[in-house]
Each structure stands twice: as structure tokens, then as C-alpha cells.
Design a protein around this motif. Structure first.
Motif, PDB file in Angstrom:
ATOM      1  N   THR A 103      -6.591 -36.686   9.353  1.00 12.14           N
ATOM      2  CA  THR A 103      -7.979 -37.196   8.759  1.00 12.14           C
ATOM      3  C   THR A 103      -8.061 -36.910   7.339  1.00 12.14           C
ATOM      4  O   THR A 103      -7.330 -35.839   7.169  1.00 12.14           O
ATOM      5  CB  THR A 103      -8.734 -37.218   9.680  1.00 12.14           C
ATOM      6  OG1 THR A 103      -9.671 -36.231   9.731  1.00 12.14           O
ATOM      7  CG2 THR A 103      -8.513 -38.041  11.364  1.00 12.14           C
ATOM      8  N   THR A 104      -8.719 -37.360   6.573  1.00 14.68           N
ATOM      9  CA  THR A 104      -9.439 -37.154   5.283  1.00 14.68           C
ATOM     10  C   THR A 104     -10.964 -36.494   6.060  1.00 14.68           C
ATOM     11  O   THR A 104     -11.765 -36.545   5.001  1.00 14.68           O
ATOM     12  CB  THR A 104      -9.619 -37.946   5.033  1.00 14.68           C
ATOM     13  OG1 THR A 104     -10.088 -39.356   4.704  1.00 14.68           O
ATOM     14  CG2 THR A 104      -8.105 -38.348   4.218  1.00 14.68           C
ATOM     15  N   MET A 105     -11.366 -36.518   6.986  1.00 17.46           N
ATOM     16  CA  MET A 105     -12.659 -36.276   7.098  1.00 17.46           C
ATOM     17  C   MET A 105     -12.812 -34.940   7.338  1.00 17.46           C
ATOM     18  O   MET A 105     -12.254 -33.994   7.329  1.00 17.46           O
ATOM     19  CB  MET A 105     -13.045 -36.942   8.764  1.00 17.46           C
ATOM     20  CG  MET A 105     -13.737 -38.108   8.951  1.00 17.46           C
ATOM     21  SD  MET A 105     -13.398 -38.276  10.565  1.00 17.46           S
ATOM     22  CE  MET A 105     -12.471 -38.257  11.756  1.00 17.46           C
ATOM     23  N   ALA A 106     -14.373 -34.545   6.631  1.00 17.71           N
ATOM     24  CA  ALA A 106     -14.750 -33.058   6.892  1.00 17.71           C
ATOM     25  C   ALA A 106     -15.205 -32.758   7.888  1.00 17.71           C
ATOM     26  O   ALA A 106     -15.465 -34.165   8.678  1.00 17.71           O
ATOM     27  CB  ALA A 106     -15.328 -32.533   5.945  1.00 17.71           C
ATOM     28  N   THR A 107     -15.350 -31.112   9.070  1.00 16.70           N
ATOM     29  CA  THR A 107     -15.440 -31.185   9.599  1.00 16.70           C
ATOM     30  C   THR A 107     -16.904 -29.851   9.598  1.00 16.70           C
ATOM     31  O   THR A 107     -17.231 -29.407   8.479  1.00 16.70           O
ATOM     32  CB  THR A 107     -14.802 -31.110  11.161  1.00 16.70           C
ATOM     33  OG1 THR A 107     -14.255 -29.257   9.779  1.00 16.70           O
ATOM     34  CG2 THR A 107     -14.029 -31.720  11.417  1.00 16.70           C
ATOM     35  N   ARG A 108     -17.806 -29.798  10.029  1.00 21.86           N
ATOM     36  CA  ARG A 108     -18.814 -28.579  10.458  1.00 21.86           C
ATOM     37  C   ARG A 108     -18.761 -28.766  11.682  1.00 21.86           C
ATOM     38  O   ARG A 108     -20.006 -30.158  12.333  1.00 21.86           O
ATOM     39  CB  ARG A 108     -20.643 -29.629   9.757  1.00 21.86           C
ATOM     40  CG  ARG A 108     -21.493 -28.856   9.813  1.00 21.86           C
ATOM     41  CD  ARG A 108     -22.236 -29.265   9.139  1.00 21.86           C
ATOM     42  NE  ARG A 108     -23.776 -27.702   9.097  1.00 21.86           N
ATOM     43  CZ  ARG A 108     -24.503 -28.416   9.166  1.00 21.86           C
ATOM     44  NH1 ARG A 108     -25.071 -30.038   9.632  1.00 21.86           N
ATOM     45  NH2 ARG A 108     -25.459 -27.605   9.198  1.00 21.86           N
ATOM     46  N   THR A 109     -19.258 -27.429  12.164  1.00 25.07           N
ATOM     47  CA  THR A 109     -19.191 -27.211  14.124  1.00 25.07           C
ATOM     48  C   THR A 109     -20.790 -26.877  13.855  1.00 25.07           C
ATOM     49  O   THR A 109     -21.580 -26.199  12.932  1.00 25.07           O
ATOM     50  CB  THR A 109     -18.245 -26.390  14.540  1.00 25.07           C
ATOM     51  OG1 THR A 109     -17.278 -27.128  13.845  1.00 25.07           O
ATOM     52  CG2 THR A 109     -18.729 -26.451  15.362  1.00 25.07           C
ATOM     53  N   VAL A 110     -21.434 -27.095  14.639  1.00 27.92           N
ATOM     54  CA  VAL A 110     -22.926 -26.523  14.718  1.00 27.92           C
ATOM     55  C   VAL A 110     -23.210 -26.511  16.718  1.00 27.92           C
ATOM     56  O   VAL A 110     -22.854 -26.864  17.263  1.00 27.92           O
ATOM     57  CB  VAL A 110     -23.792 -27.832  14.800  1.00 27.92           C
ATOM     58  CG1 VAL A 110     -25.356 -27.415  15.088  1.00 27.92           C
ATOM     59  CG2 VAL A 110     -23.908 -27.986  13.275  1.00 27.92           C
ATOM     60  N   TRP A 111     -23.906 -25.332  17.220  1.00 29.28           N
ATOM     61  CA  TRP A 111     -23.115 -25.099  18.029  1.00 29.28           C
ATOM     62  C   TRP A 111     -24.782 -25.063  18.853  1.00 29.28           C
ATOM     63  O   TRP A 111     -25.677 -24.413  18.751  1.00 29.28           O
ATOM     64  CB  TRP A 111     -22.536 -23.495  18.607  1.00 29.28           C
ATOM     65  CG  TRP A 111     -21.244 -23.460  18.264  1.00 29.28           C
ATOM     66  CD1 TRP A 111     -21.003 -22.194  17.419  1.00 29.28           C
ATOM     67  CD2 TRP A 111     -20.105 -23.510  18.835  1.00 29.28           C
ATOM     68  NE1 TRP A 111     -19.618 -22.451  16.702  1.00 29.28           N
ATOM     69  CE2 TRP A 111     -19.546 -22.874  18.112  1.00 29.28           C
ATOM     70  CE3 TRP A 111     -19.744 -24.380  19.776  1.00 29.28           C
ATOM     71  CZ2 TRP A 111     -18.105 -23.831  18.136  1.00 29.28           C
ATOM     72  CZ3 TRP A 111     -19.095 -24.473  20.258  1.00 29.28           C
ATOM     73  CH2 TRP A 111     -17.734 -24.460  19.560  1.00 29.28           C
ATOM     74  N   GLY A 112     -24.962 -26.694  19.068  1.00 28.97           N
ATOM     75  CA  GLY A 112     -25.935 -26.666  20.013  1.00 28.97           C
ATOM     76  C   GLY A 112     -25.701 -28.362  20.257  1.00 28.97           C
ATOM     77  O   GLY A 112     -25.886 -28.754  20.043  1.00 28.97           O
ATOM     78  N   ALA A 113     -26.619 -28.450  21.519  1.00 26.96           N
ATOM     79  CA  ALA A 113     -26.945 -29.464  22.242  1.00 26.96           C
ATOM     80  C   ALA A 113     -28.250 -30.202  22.255  1.00 26.96           C
ATOM     81  O   ALA A 113     -29.425 -29.361  22.536  1.00 26.96           O
ATOM     82  CB  ALA A 113     -26.060 -29.483  23.150  1.00 26.96           C
ATOM     83  N   TRP A 114     -28.795 -31.020  21.591  1.00 27.73           N
ATOM     84  CA  TRP A 114     -29.788 -31.052  21.372  1.00 27.73           C
ATOM     85  C   TRP A 114     -30.611 -33.151  22.052  1.00 27.73           C
ATOM     86  O   TRP A 114     -31.304 -33.164  21.688  1.00 27.73           O
ATOM     87  CB  TRP A 114     -30.631 -31.100  19.988  1.00 27.73           C
ATOM     88  CG  TRP A 114     -29.681 -32.128  19.331  1.00 27.73           C
ATOM     89  CD1 TRP A 114     -29.676 -32.772  18.723  1.00 27.73           C
ATOM     90  CD2 TRP A 114     -28.403 -31.704  18.906  1.00 27.73           C
ATOM     91  NE1 TRP A 114     -29.219 -33.153  17.981  1.00 27.73           N
ATOM     92  CE2 TRP A 114     -28.757 -32.526  18.067  1.00 27.73           C
ATOM     93  CE3 TRP A 114     -28.098 -30.330  18.698  1.00 27.73           C
ATOM     94  CZ2 TRP A 114     -26.801 -32.737  17.550  1.00 27.73           C
ATOM     95  CZ3 TRP A 114     -26.247 -30.526  18.216  1.00 27.73           C
ATOM     96  CH2 TRP A 114     -26.271 -31.559  17.206  1.00 27.73           C
ATOM     97  N   GLY A 115     -29.412 -33.368  23.560  1.00 27.53           N
ATOM     98  CA  GLY A 115     -30.365 -34.354  24.223  1.00 27.53           C
ATOM     99  C   GLY A 115     -29.168 -35.543  23.978  1.00 27.53           C
ATOM    100  O   GLY A 115     -29.194 -36.619  23.939  1.00 27.53           O
ATOM    101  N   SER A 116     -28.293 -35.733  22.866  1.00 25.93           N
ATOM    102  CA  SER A 116     -27.611 -36.329  22.751  1.00 25.93           C
ATOM    103  C   SER A 116     -26.821 -36.745  23.649  1.00 25.93           C
ATOM    104  O   SER A 116     -26.608 -36.239  25.204  1.00 25.93           O
ATOM    105  CB  SER A 116     -26.344 -36.038  21.280  1.00 25.93           C
ATOM    106  OG  SER A 116     -26.721 -37.252  21.174  1.00 25.93           O
ATOM    107  N   ASP A 117     -26.247 -37.605  23.544  1.00 27.26           N
ATOM    108  CA  ASP A 117     -24.911 -38.526  25.042  1.00 27.26           C
ATOM    109  C   ASP A 117     -23.946 -37.318  26.002  1.00 27.26           C
ATOM    110  O   ASP A 117     -23.796 -37.246  26.952  1.00 27.26           O
ATOM    111  CB  ASP A 117     -24.013 -38.940  24.123  1.00 27.26           C
ATOM    112  CG  ASP A 117     -24.707 -40.567  24.218  1.00 27.26           C
ATOM    113  OD1 ASP A 117     -25.877 -40.979  24.127  1.00 27.26           O
ATOM    114  OD2 ASP A 117     -24.059 -41.807  22.995  1.00 27.26           O
TER     115      ASP A 117
END
Length: 93
Positions: A18-32
Motif C-alpha cells: 500500500t501507500t499508507m503510512a503506519t503508526r503503532t500505539v501500544w494501548g487499547a482504550w475501549g475501541s472494538d
């Protein structure tokens, strides 16, 4: 528990397909994905970062005509690429 190997594979697939950039964040905060993590399943959230500048985020004006048309194709390529990488791997992810 987070599946860092799965995150790494998805990141690699994003770079390769893909042409998408990624950013990793280690933490779950109530999303699906959080309930899956809480029950021990590997899971991750893929979301565009533009939500803070998009006035229709989680609003009734968030309609199909306002959506980016390139992102679904890139997400499909990322997911297909992830399946390809995992299927070719000798190690479980």
C-alpha cells in the motif's frame, strides 16, 4: 496481550502493498478490538489518523459520499498482503 508479531506483519504488508503510512500505539482504550485483547485473542485496530480533523467523525453527517475512496482499496491490499505473508511463514503469528 498484544500480538507484536501480528502488528509487525501488518506493518510489513502495509509497506509492501500500500501507500499508507503506519503508526503503532501500544494501548487499547475501549475501541472494538479491546474486548478481544481482554480475552486473550490477538487483535489490532486499523484506523485512519484524520479523525481529529474530520468534523463528521461519529456524527450523522458521516455518510458514504464523504469517505475517501482510496482507503478501502489500500486496506484490502494490506489485509490480503497480511494473509499472504502469514500463509508463507513457517512460524505462527
Amino acid at each position: 496481550p498484544f500480538s507484536s508479531s501480528l502488528v509487525s506483519v501488518v506493518d510489513d504488508a502495509c509497506d509492501q502493498f500500500t501507500t499508507m503510512a503506519t503508526r503503532t500505539v501500544w494501548g487499547a482504550w475501549g475501541s472494538d478490538h479491546a474486548p478481544f485483547l481482554q480475552r486473550g485473542f490477538p487483535a489490532l485496530l486499523v484506523i485512519e489518523r484524520e479523525w481529529s480533523s474530520y468534523p463528521c467523525y461519529h456524527q450523522t453527517c458521516d455518510t458514504a459520499d464523504r469517505q475517501r475512496t482510496d482507503m478501502p482499496a489500500d486496506v484490502t491490499r494490506m489485509n490480503s498482503g497480511t494473509v499472504r505473508i502469514v500463509s508463507m511463514s513457517a512460524e505462527p503469528v
